[in-house]
Design an enzyme around this catalytic site. Sequence first.
Site, PDB file in Angstrom:
ATOM      1  N   HIS A  35       0.801  -1.223   0.000  1.00 55.46           N
ATOM      2  CA  HIS A  35       0.000   0.000   0.000  1.00 55.46           C
ATOM      3  C   HIS A  35       0.840   1.283   0.000  1.00 55.46           C
ATOM      4  O   HIS A  35       0.772   2.105   0.902  1.00 55.46           O
ATOM      5  CB  HIS A  35      -0.965   0.004   1.194  1.00 55.46           C
ATOM      6  CG  HIS A  35      -1.833  -1.206   1.272  1.00 55.46           C
ATOM      7  ND1 HIS A  35      -2.638  -1.481   2.345  1.00 55.46           N
ATOM      8  CD2 HIS A  35      -2.021  -2.234   0.404  1.00 55.46           C
ATOM      9  CE1 HIS A  35      -3.285  -2.615   2.139  1.00 55.46           C
ATOM     10  NE2 HIS A  35      -2.921  -3.090   0.966  1.00 55.46           N
ATOM     11  N   GLU A  78     -12.681   1.546  -4.633  1.00 51.26           N
ATOM     12  CA  GLU A  78     -13.519   2.742  -4.658  1.00 51.26           C
ATOM     13  C   GLU A  78     -13.066   3.750  -5.707  1.00 51.26           C
ATOM     14  O   GLU A  78     -11.882   3.871  -6.018  1.00 51.26           O
ATOM     15  CB  GLU A  78     -13.470   3.449  -3.300  1.00 51.26           C
ATOM     16  CG  GLU A  78     -14.004   2.651  -2.148  1.00 51.26           C
ATOM     17  CD  GLU A  78     -13.893   3.398  -0.821  1.00 51.26           C
ATOM     18  OE1 GLU A  78     -14.450   2.906   0.172  1.00 51.26           O
ATOM     19  OE2 GLU A  78     -13.249   4.474  -0.789  1.00 51.26           O
TER      20      GLU A  78
END
Length: 470
Positions: A251, A343
Amino acid sequence: MNRANLLTIALVAPLAAQDYSKMKTDKVFEQLCSGCHGADLSGGQGGSLVDGEWKHGSSDDELLKSIKEGNAQLGMTPFKTVLDDRQIRSLVIFIREKEKQAKEKGMEFPKPEPGKITKTQHEDYKIEMVVEKGLKNPWAIAFLPDGRKLVTEKQGRLRVIGADGKLLDEPVQGIPKIIDHGQGGLMEVAIHPDYEKNGWIYLGFADGTKEGGETKTITAYVRGRIKDGQWVDQEWIWKADPKFYTGAGVHFGTRIVFDKGYIYFPVGERGGWQEAQDVENAKGKIYRLHDDGRVPNDNPKFDGKTPVSGLWSYGHRNPQGLDIDPRDGSIYNTEHGPRGGDELNWVQPGHNYGWPVITYGMNYDGTPITGITEKEGMDQPVIYWQPSIAACGLSFYRGDKFPKWKNDLFAGALAQQEIRRLRLVDHKVTEQEVILKNIGRVRDVTDAPDGYIYVILNGPDRIIRLVPAK
């Protein structure tokens, strides 16, 4: 006590003795639901869960209610006494994944081949090969005014494609030290809007140390110039405090966009979930700075807090797509969520995007994260994808070669190996279409000054571009 209540007790009583709290969602479904709905969810004593037909409402909230409250008269067991909200939410995600997979069986998606026309809803295109061989783990592409192109390779090389279209053997020399660690390495490259005047090139990469078997990294950003194949005049744009560097390999989150003298870029939460919610922590944020790295005076303020330098928005997980709507200047990002929680967000100053307090996903291993998808003070995504698409690369189309795609948003996907075209009206998605699928993992997609759409693919590593069919 009426008959319905007696039936409910009879259905639930044998379940209460079983502990489902540590079970993965597929096992929970197998134990509690497959007997009625089938192991493949196609139906049995109970109805199919993958045919798109719902007796008691098709929304997530209605599906949650059915699982939670049950329906005694139809023999549907209420699971609210044996499963918590997190587990019930994960069951919804699991069912949605299977429903989508069943729906896509037999569907035909546009899989382009060189020399052939690929038809889509509004435009038809062909693909042209830009670089077929010679790249290793390419990540991002940027375009120089003289026709050359810059391409990053994750391992730490900045490559040059000449104006003649040939990939140069030698990478740019002297770029900053890159730590190739886990998902991070040399990731983003971007050209200053006034490059012809100032020559600035920006890089986003994993910065840190690798010593004695211990690695500490976080995403960082610099700018510099290229002169005679050398990286020169380097300046740091953003570098985190050493206390935020971590050994995690996940990440990193990296993209760059410019607007009116500002630069915007993300830093992923690096696996530190709760750190995304702390405005004084560098991780899980999107930043805005002047293009030389200075902090704007009108950046968001937070009562009683001293936000990390340059903070624009927070509560992000792993953003790997970022662009600005050419029509109104709105900023959008795509980010990798957990399983079922990727998203598209409309990014606004000072806003909290919720991770990990709210999410539409669950852990990749099938265990729950939360039962909460909404909370006051936290923004909802414009859309979310179940199953996850592994969103990577994002670009509005600004060119003229595809007039019917003008101002549409193109989102790449690694896991689903696709590009999705999204049409946005008033910050809502009014159209969504897969325009390319199954020719490789889409690492980057971007419109280019020549009006074409360039795509970086991993596995195999290559660069293609979409050109009009005519």
